[in-house]
Design an enzyme around this catalytic site. Structure first.
Site, PDB file in Angstrom:
ATOM      1  N   PHE A   1      90.613  39.702  61.076  1.00 58.59           N
ATOM      2  CA  PHE A   1      91.998  39.804  61.515  1.00 58.59           C
ATOM      3  C   PHE A   1      92.917  39.021  60.584  1.00 58.59           C
ATOM      4  O   PHE A   1      93.931  38.481  61.017  1.00 58.59           O
ATOM      5  CB  PHE A   1      92.131  39.300  62.951  1.00 58.59           C
TER       6      PHE A   1
ATOM      7  N   ASP B   1      80.709  26.769  61.869  1.00 63.45           N
ATOM      8  CA  ASP B   1      80.572  28.043  61.150  1.00 63.45           C
ATOM      9  C   ASP B   1      80.355  27.772  59.670  1.00 63.45           C
ATOM     10  O   ASP B   1      80.934  28.422  58.807  1.00 63.45           O
ATOM     11  CB  ASP B   1      81.815  28.901  61.365  1.00 63.45           C
TER      12      ASP B   1
ATOM     13  N   LYS C   1      96.668  32.906  53.508  1.00 67.88           N
ATOM     14  CA  LYS C   1      95.855  33.541  54.541  1.00 67.88           C
ATOM     15  C   LYS C   1      96.782  34.043  55.637  1.00 67.88           C
ATOM     16  O   LYS C   1      97.268  33.283  56.450  1.00 67.88           O
ATOM     17  CB  LYS C   1      94.841  32.551  55.119  1.00 67.88           C
TER      18      LYS C   1
ATOM     19  N   ARG D   1      94.108  38.646  56.145  1.00 71.67           N
ATOM     20  CA  ARG D   1      93.991  39.021  54.736  1.00 71.67           C
ATOM     21  C   ARG D   1      94.426  37.831  53.891  1.00 71.67           C
ATOM     22  O   ARG D   1      95.364  37.132  54.256  1.00 71.67           O
ATOM     23  CB  ARG D   1      94.852  40.244  54.404  1.00 71.67           C
TER      24      ARG D   1
END
Length: 1867
Positions: A1467, A1721, A1483, A1469
């Site tokens: 969601f 993450d 971003k 780019r």
């Protein structure tokens, strides 16, 4: 038929979680979210609405729902008609459906048809399937058959070789050279079979139909050749879905697509062409015209469109009419057409009366000049086989029950000659690929062996393709006669006549009798059996689909269909199974779903070959006959939606091949839900246990619960009056030795036996006349009461096979009684009673909850008791017993009024109970009536779904459906379970707790063998649910390693902790772990079990463990040194409870709190002493010898003292305390080191690791607010003080546990000032680097839980706004983590106003959605409706406006220059750009796709202004499965119950009472002030918001009960003129808001991170949402390593060490900040690389992407990433985890950098689930043998399965430096 109220109820029910199932589904390559199919809705209505008797009525009701706007079409364009068909619908949640009377005929229309027979759902579905891999497939069977017949057809094939070669040579110049592969239709069996999947037109691929349903493809995915588009015959059968170039659609999609194709307006535009010698005009279309239409319609490529068009042609939707030739080209056409196949135009040119014999004769007369040709017919589950017929058509058909012969059509040479002589016939030719294949003299290709029949009715099809050109034309086939003739002419074995409105089957169908094997007549208008007589002539028929008609019987001639293996009769009007069905001995699949069957005939056992039986949605079927056990080949049984089948018979476990069961889980009571929820294997295992032998329980538990002084014991005595009482001393092992006179006082649970006479049981049922009940005749006439149904019901006893047991004939009815064991809880402490009663709750118990009718309902505790029972026994019967009705004097003594109030009270809070009744234990009024209600409830259990229309009963549809139990009087229990329970009760007298190994040895005495482990687990779980033992089958912890045989012993363990309140537990409720052994003596609780019992108590949320830090020792120092600093003035001193002084360096982590989740290795087998010889002994209490005055003085010293209300004085006092802090830490530095040498944890004797050293017991905290809280909080009440707050509204009382977790976290993360059971006031600990004036330590935070409004209230106050905003962000971060990790749902979130001092104390509450909307519009202020002042959004919601982030970080869009795109995420780019003349990475978040995550819209609240004082706020409370907190207990009552054991608490209680009285006075004053402000507020609202209030009143009239949705929206003065439909916020999904919140979190986190190995955030932007970061020119580490691998390069060793060292350095920084930050993450794609500006060969690595990062204060439990490649095992298991999970991820990165591959790619796993299972089993990537030894060892340490054995990043950095040094030295 349905009025307004009924439609509203139906709407709520059908849209509930237990209602109609909705899911994402795919139709023609487009995915539709949250949709359902039309026939699913009809099935659900028919199965769940008692008043609906026929499907026609269900369809009408569906149309009513459609007209009312409750459901609507998915797409636009079709008529607004609800259809019982494969049409997609959805719930119209985006509209206001409250006004159902207004028909919404303009709802969005045009249904999209379902792509597959989707599983319809009635309520909760139990779809149980056994996973098994089949080695023998239809492909294998077909190949074997082909091989057997090759030799038989060898000669015939050789005779045709010349013709084939000629055809091949002639076709070389043919125009048909398309390289597109033939169309492939792939289907798969659904894992959850239902009526729809069986009764639909076809069984289609569920993987295409639904993104949520797994499917098993028939084809082998490894055999597909993806490099070429031309295939051999064998290869064609193996084409699979995985190939992106091959388009596959299911049959239902194609059929619906054909209807759109033939739509005159929006379909294909037909052309008028002439054909034949007579020049007949036809309507046709060209191939290119069709392809163009499909490309535009489906948005696919032309190649894909050719595939789809060809599939439509093979379904006989249209036929090819060929190319129109001129006379001058006849010779050329003849040459080119040599060997071609006559087109299907024959079906339109020959009369409908032509017979197959005539065609055969004509073919024989021209056999010499005709060339045989072959049409390839591809079955969807078997390879292709071409059967060549001779010129005389004399080949015999090979028939079997499981195979179908695919034949070819031999055309007449005379017709071919006619077509070549200028007759105008349009002659097609075969594709070159077919002719090339036919030129090979392969016997297998020309065998006439039968093919395996498909399991669905998809027709066989050949490899013809539609030509994408303008001179090849096609014509639609619309009439059934034409389709039949076409099938007859081409000798196809599949006839599809679905959706043709057929009421009479054409007689010409007899022409297909020789070769037709599959017929589909679904979705037609067949109603009479004589209309089906012609089907009986199809003696080769193997599959017949007659679903969705109006049939009620079948003709007897169907018995001739001896080869029939599949019969679909679903969605018809059958009331009984036709007898002719039982004569079909070869039948393998039978579907009678969605009919009107009332029973299953015993003749069902005659179908010996039956493998699949679907009887779903026949709601009158009440049992499964035992003859079904004769079906030894049965594999699938579906009784879903059969609402009267409440048990699965045990004989199902004897079916050897059974692998799938489908049933309604909420209706089936045996096996219980705990068994059915675990899957097929557990169900069959439990049924096997029943089959081995059953018994009925000898008694039923009757548990009497309720708050103190509500007459529990008096009620028990009244119930058992004149009966013998049986005492049970539950805690004989622990209680003191007492005299017989003390037994009744100290026995914690008194068990009394009560026998009640049941109505006599006769042969035909049970007599339920009230005259037969043993009722007292001397009671007063019962008043109108609320009770359960006493209607006459007749349950039947069942044997193990589920059939009715035959009662021996007797002249007189048998007299029966039921034995009840009444549990009267007499715990020695109220706290023990409230917290440990849950140990004894049983799902097989009857509950009475007492309530004093003379007391206020708000303090009755009914919510607590009902929720507590529902947690353990959600379906148990519960009666609210209002006691003391003899002393009720209000309302003239009419008890109906208070009983109605109880009814309303329960309804408002969604508390579901069986009944409410008022009794008097003194006069015995209504006691006999209560006994009657107990008996009737037990009798009615087997008929609990019957509606009760008695106005005096508290019973509605929702409750009657949810409160339903099995018939306990006749329930059969496995005998081995009861034997085990008896043996465990005897063993509990010797030892109350055993290890699992010891438990298994005990079970051997009950005939549990070593191989019956699963049986023992089932039995143990059952006993645990009964409350006989305590055991948790938890694979994530060590709770499974021990079993508590005596729950009362465990309760007494907790009681011992409470007794130590003044000896080992301080006033803060803190117990040192080291003191636990002084409380739990070894002869009472072996020390090896201490940690395990603490874990178990924390699982029950009775206590919490606190992570190790130095706070405790410093707290002890402070208490010891308090005398030394006693000369401090009150203004400059803070007592031990107020402040916890800490001495930490600025770099050390904050002390943290962790739930008891750290795994402790199992202790060796323990040898327990005989507990019967051990008793409790009182611990030494130092306060026992003190005088009362000394105790009061000590208590006063422990209480926090009031301090000055001036913030300045407070800050001065904190400065003075700084010197005290330094002195105190230096004075006892040695003692700290000695007492806490292992600051990170404690080591047990056996080497186990413990991560905590303290325990907090919340029930020991004061209940009321401290009297000096106001003065403390007023420290920050000045005009120049700022306040920021957040209120969380919860749905149920279990939210109290959420607050306890929040409080525990802040207790040691922050510096507590004062705290109590429902609140905490704290400040942040000051570090030496901070300026106390500007630091967060100068701010105060008050967190409270309001038990009345169920709100968690957070308020932060301080003099400096920036400090407040930063602290507030930290607090929100921790609360958000707790809510997510423990999955606690709050219904709404509010932002309190702080525009003035008055508004800060009693704030107006803005819904957070309103603030989001206002800020989204670019507005910076909103208006407070109380003071009418403008309020800055930055001041009240800094987390939304990001005002806590430095202002120089805010960037406008104009300052950014976008360049090329360098990355794409889910969601977002990432662009390369320019900011302030520097190259940056931008971003940018794209929230337009958030509608794919969650389409939930926001609706308006009914109330405008919500104040915390508004205790009458209507909130719909729902039951929760989480643990509950007890209601507030009066300590004075505690003192009475503790009796002699707690005499030392008397004086303390006096002080508490004084404090409570003062608190009550303060609360009364506050309430008066609140009432005045409310009056002013109401007047202002009436003047300024009159129009909006009118709208709200109208909404309240349209709604019966107010509800709380997930994210509600309330209007304010800024939007009062906006209508609900115009509210722009309604268009924002919650998914988008959540994503925006994550964006804000990432900005906030990155703004505070500054490290050379952390990607630097340079700024952020709101329009659009974007983060500006430093530009990393090389990109991600993942792409860098991949490029190295592709280029054949290796990563330089020094560069490798530099990269991993940089990563470790950045992560070490994150883990060492205060509080530590866990990335969660960490993976190679999130590591960015950049080259040095001056030295391009030097590379630096930096950590990025902090969207999932969280501050580590306690462990996490939520899994936030789906890819398991870098996830640690504890995360995959769903266990709690911490920063050690980042270490595991780093280990994978270490391996990745050395091997230049993604981890686990070497194993080639196709499914993530398979990879997860292997990781949990210990699988790790293979390390190269040439890898550096120290580097390899580091990798192994990092990915160790035990988190405690993984090194820290500081240790990793040290190791990497050693590796680097060793490398340099080696050189």
């Amino acid at each position: 038929m349905f009025d307004y109220n009924q439609l509203n109820k139906l709407k709520d029910k059908i849209q509930s979680s237990d209602g109609l199932q909705i899911k994402d589904r795919t139709y023609l390559y487009k995915t539709y979210r949250s949709v359902f199919v039309g026939y699913e809705c009809v099935d659900w209505i028919f199965g769940n609405c008692p008043d609906i008797k026929t499907r026609e009525d269900a369809i009408k009701l569906g149309q009513t729902l459609f007209d009312a706007g409750i459901i609507c079409n998915v797409t636009s364009g079709a008529d607004p008609i609800f259809k019982d068909d494969y049409i997609f619908y959805q719930f119209d949640n985006n509209k206001n459906n409250n006004n159902i009377n207004n028909n919404n005929n303009n709802a969005t229309s045009t249904a999209t048809t379902a792509t597959a027979p989707i599983t319809p759902v009635s309520t909760k579905i139990g779809s149980i399937g056994k996973s098994s891999s089949k080695s023998s497939t239809a492909v294998d069977k077909m190949n074997n058959n082909n091989n057997n017949n090759n030799n038989n057809n060898n000669n015939n094939n050789n005779n045709n070789n010349n013709n084939s070669n000629n055809s091949n040579s002639n076709n070389n110049s043919s125009r048909r050279t398309s390289s597109v592969p033939p169309p492939v239709l792939v289907t798969a069996s659904l894992s959850s079979s239902t009526s729809s999947s069986s009764s639909s037109t076809t069984s289609t691929s569920s993987s295409l139909a639904s993104t949520n349903t797994n499917s098993n493809s028939t084809y082998n995915s490894n055999s597909f050749n993806k490099k070429h588009h031309r295939y051999s015959i064998n290869e064609l059968s193996k084409v699979v879905l995985e190939d992106l170039n091959t388009v596959t659609l299911v049959k239902d999609e194609l059929i619906q697509l054909s209807q759109e194709l033939m739509n005159g307006d929006k379909g294909l535009k037909l052309q008028k062409k002439k054909k034949g010698a007579a020049g007949t005009t036809i309507s046709c279309f060209s191939g290119s015209q069709l392809i163009d239409w499909l490309v535009k319609k489906l948005e696919v490529t032309r190649k894909e469109s050719i595939q789809i068009a060809s599939a439509l042609m093979h379904l006989n939707i249209f036929i090819e009419v060929g190319t129109i030739f001129n006379s001058s080209n006849n010779n050329n056409n003849n040459n080119n057409g040599g060997g071609g196949v006559m087109s299907s135009t024959l079906s339109t040119t020959i009369p409908s009366s032509i017979s197959l014999q005539q065609l055969s004769n004509q073919s024989q007369s021209n056999s010499n000049s005709s060339s045989s040709s072959s049409i390839l017919n591809l079955s969807f589950t078997a390879p292709i086989s071409i059967s060549s017929t001779t010129a005389t058509m004399s080949s015999s058909l090979s028939l079997s029950t499981t195979a179908a012969t695919t034949t070819t059509t031999t055309t007449s040479s005379s017709l071919l000659n006619n077509s070549s002589s200028g007759s105008g016939f349009l002659v097609p030719t075969l594709p070159a690929s077919v002719l090339n294949s036919s030129s090979n003299s392969n016997n297998q290709l020309y065998s006439s062996s039968p093919l395996s029949l498909s399991t669905s009715s998809i027709p066989a099809f050949d490899n013809r393709i539609v030509e994408d050109c303008g001179n090849v034309f096609y014509e639609f086939l619309t009439k059934p006669e034409a389709i039949i003739n076409h099938v007859a002419m081409r000798r196809l074995d599949d006839l599809c006549l679905t959706h043709k409105c057929i009421s009479i089957i054409p007689t010409t169908i007899i022409n297909t009798s020789k070769f037709l094997r599959i017929i589909d007549l679904s979705f037609n208008q067949l109603s009479e059996s004589n209309q089906l007589e012609s089907i009986a002539t199809l003696y080769n028929l193997e599959s017949c689909n007659l679903s969705h008609n109006q049939l009620s019987t079948l003709p007897s001639s169907f018995s001739r269909l001896e080869l029939l293996t599949k019969l679909i009769l679903s969605h018809n009007c059958f009331q009984v199974i036709p007898n002719v069905v039982f004569q079909l001995s070869n039948l393998e699949e039978l579907s009678l779903a969605a009919n009107q069957l009332s029973s299953i005939s015993e003749s069902i056992g005659s179908l010996k070959s039956l493998e699949k039986l679907d009887l779903s949605f026949n709601k009158q079927i009440n049992k499964i006959p035992k003859e079904l056990g004769l079906l030894v080949r049965l594999k699938s049984l579906n009784v879903l939606g059969s609402n009267k089948i409440n048990e699965l018979p045990s004989f199902l476990s004897t079916l050897p091949l059974l692998e799938q069961l489908d049933f309604s889980r909420d209706i089936i009571k045996s096996p219980p839900k705990e068994i059915t929820s675990k899957g097929f294997t557990h169900i069959i295992g439990y049924l096997k246990d029943l089959f081995e032998g059953t018994e009925t329980l000898s008694h039923i538990k009757l548990m009497v619960l309720g708050s103190e002084k509500t007459g529990r014991s008096s009620l028990v005595k009244a119930l058992t009056k004149s009966q013998t009482k049986s005492l049970s001393r539950q805690s004989a092992n622990f209680l003191k030795k007492v005299t017989s006179s003390e037994v009744s006082l100290n026995d914690p649970i008194e068990i009394i036996q009560l026998k009640l006479d049941l109505p006599p049981e006769q042969q035909n049922g049970i007599m339920t006349s009230s005259s037969n009940l043993n009722l007292s005749t001397g009671t007063l006439p019962p008043p109108t009461q609320l009770s359960s149904s006493t209607s006459e019901l007749k349950p039947q006893r069942k044997d193990s096979f589920g059939s009715s047991m035959t009662t021996p004939e007797k002249k007189r009815p048998t007299k029966r009684n039921v034995k009840l064991m009444i549990y009267d809880f007499r715990m020695p402490s109220i706290d023990v009673y409230y917290h440990t009663h849950q140990f004894f709750l049983s799902e097989r118990a009857f509950y009475l909850v007492t309530y004093d009718i003379n007391k206020d309902l708000s303090h009755s505790g009914l919510e607590f008791w009902v929720e507590s029972i529902k947690k353990k026994a959600p379906n148990a019967p519960i009666y609210i017993v209002a006691t003391h009705i003899d002393t009720f004097n209000q309302y003239g003594g009419d008890i109906l009024v208070p009983l109605n109030e109880i009814d309303q009270y329960l309804t408002q809070r969604s508390l579901e109970v069986t009944g409410v009744i008022g009794v008097s234990s003194t006069t015995l009024r209504n006691i006999d009536l209560l006994k009657n209600e107990i008996i009737q409830t037990l009798l009615n259990q087997s008929n609990n779904n019957n509606n009760n229309n008695n106005n005096n009963n508290y019973n509605n549809n929702k409750q009657s459906n949810s409160i339903s139990t099995t018939n306990w009087l006749n329930e059969r229990i496995p005998s081995i379970y009861i034997t085990l329970e008896t043996n465990l009760q005897e063993e509990a007298k010797k030892r109350p707790i055993v290890t699992w190994d010891e438990y298994q040895n005990i079970a051997k005495l009950s005939n549990f063998t070593t191989s019956s482990y699963e049986k023992l687990v089932r039995a143990t779980n059952t006993l645990n649910r009964w409350g006989s033992i305590i055991w948790f089958e938890d694979s994530k912890s060590s709770l499974k390693d021990f079993v508590i045989l005596d729950p009362q012993w465990f309760s007494d363990c907790f009681y011992k902790l409470l007794l130590a309140k003044h000896s080992f537990i301080n006033s803060d409720g803190i117990l040192l772990l080291s003191n636990l052994k002084n409380i739990w003596k070894p002869n009472i609780v072996p020390e090896q079990f201490h940690i395990k019992l603490l874990k178990l108590l924390e699982r029950y949320q009775i206590l919490y463990t606190l992570k190790n830090n130095s706070n405790l020792q410093q707290l002890q120092q402070q208490q010891q040194q308090q005398k030394s600093f006693g000369n401090l003035s009150k203004e400059n001193s803070l007592n031990s409870m107020s402040y916890s002084i800490e001495s930490r360096s600025s770099s050390s982590p904050l002390p943290t709190v962790v739930t008891l989740s750290a795994e402790i290795s199992s202790s060796p087998s323990l040898s327990l002493s005989n507990s019967s010889q051990s008793v409790f002994t009182n611990p030494n209490n130092n306060n026992n010898n003190k005088s009362e005055q000394q105790q009061q003085q000590q208590q006063q010293q422990q209480q926090p003292q009031p301090i000055s209300t001036s913030p300045k004085l407070l800050r001065n006092s904190l400065k003075n305390l700084k010197s005290i802090e330094n002195n105190s830490s230096s004075l006892s530095n040695n003692s700290i080191l000695n007492s806490n040498s292992n600051s990170s944890g404690n080591l047990l004797q056996n080497g186990s690791y413990i991560s905590f050293n303290r325990i907090i017991i919340p029930c020991l905290l004061p209940n009321g607010k401290p009297s000096h809280l106001a003065s403390l909080w007023d420290t920050w009440s000045g005009e120049d003080e700022h306040q920021i707050g957040r209120y969380y509204q919860f749905r149920n009382i279990s939210a109290k546990n959420c607050f306890e977790r929040v409080m525990v976290r802040f207790l040691y993360m922050m510096e507590p000032i004062v705290y109590w059971s429902t609140g905490i006031l704290f400040r942040k600990t000051q570090t030496y680097r901070e300026n106390i004036k500007d630091s967060m330590s100068s701010c105060g935070t008050l967190v409270e839980f309001d038990t009345v409004t169920q709100q968690l209230q957070i308020r932060v106050r301080g003099h400096e706004f920036d400090a407040c905003a930063k602290l507030f962000q930290i607090v929100l971060e921790n609360v958000d983590t707790i809510l997510k990790d423990y999955q606690i749902n709050q219904s709404q979130t509010y932002i309190p106003c702080s525009c003035s001092c008055e508004c800060r104390d009693l704030p107006h509450l803005f819904p957070i959605d309103l603030i989001e909307e206002t800020f989204g519009k670019g507005e910076s202020h909103t208006k407070c409706p109380i003071t009418m002042k403008l309020v800055s959004l930055c001041k009240i919601s800094p987390d939304i406006t990001l005002s806590s982030v430095s202002s120089n970080k805010k960037v406008s869009k104009e300052d950014l220059i976008y360049q090329e795109e360098i990355g794409v995420g889910g969601f977002s780019r990432v662009y390369k750009g320019i900011y302030k003349n520097n190259t940056v990475a931008i971003k940018q978040f794209n929230f337009e796709r958030m509608d794919l995550i969650d389409s939930t819209s926001f609706n308006n609240l009914n109330s405008l202004t919500i104040s915390p004082s508004n205790s009458s706020l209507s909130i719909s409370l729902s039951s929760s499965t989480s643990s509950l907190s007890p209601p507030i207990v009066n300590n004075n009552n505690n003192n009475n119950n503790l009796n002699n054991n707690l005499n030392n608490l008397n004086n303390n209680n006096k002080l508490y009472i004084q404090q409570q009285q003062q608190t009550q006075q303060n609360q009364q004053q506050q309430q008066q002030q609140q009432q005045q402000q409310q009056q002013q507020q109401q007047q202002q609202q009436q003047q300024q918001q009159q129009q909006q209030q009118q709208q709200q009143q109208q909404q309240q009239q349209n709604q019966q009960q107010p509800k709380i949705l997930q994210r509600n929206l309330s209007t304010s003065s800024l939007s009062s003129n906006s209508s609900q439909g115009e509210d722009s916020m309604n268009q924002i999904s919650s998914g988008k808001l959540n994503a925006i919140n994550e964006f804000r979190r990432e900005v906030w986190l990155m703004s505070g991170l500054s490290h050379s190995n952390i990607v630097l955030m340079k700024g952020f932007c709101f329009e659009p949402y974007a983060i500006v970061m430093e530009y990393m020119d090389i990109g991600s580490l993942s792409s860098f390593l991949k490029k190295k691998k592709e280029d054949g390069q290796v990563l330089d060793w020094q560069m490798l060490l530099k990269i991993v060292t940089d990563i470790a350095s950045g992560m070490a920084f994150l883990h060492n900040i205060t509080p530590p930050l866990v990335h969660r993450d960490l993976k190679s794609p999130n590591i960015l690389l950049a080259s040095h500006p001056t030295n391009p060969n030097e590379i630096s690595a930096k950590v990025s992407d902090f969207g999932l990062s969280r501050s580590i204060v306690q462990n996490f439990s939520s899994k936030v990433v789906d890819n398991p490649t870098w996830q640690s095992p504890e995360v995959l298991k769903g266990m709690e985890y911490n920063e050690k999970s980042d270490i595991y991820s780093f280990g994978m990165i270490l391996w990745e950098c050395y091997h230049l591959e993604l981890p686990f790619d070497e194993f080639d796993f196709k499914f993530m689930s398979t990879l997860e299972d292997n990781i949990l089993s210990g699988l790790r990537p293979s390390i190269n043998q040439n890898c550096n030894r120290m580097y390899s060892s580091l990798i192994t340490k990092c990915w160790n399965a035990d988190p405690n054995l993984r090194p820290s990043f500081n240790s990793i950095l040290k190791t990497l430096n050693e590796i680097k040094d060793s490398t340099i030295n080696s050189k």
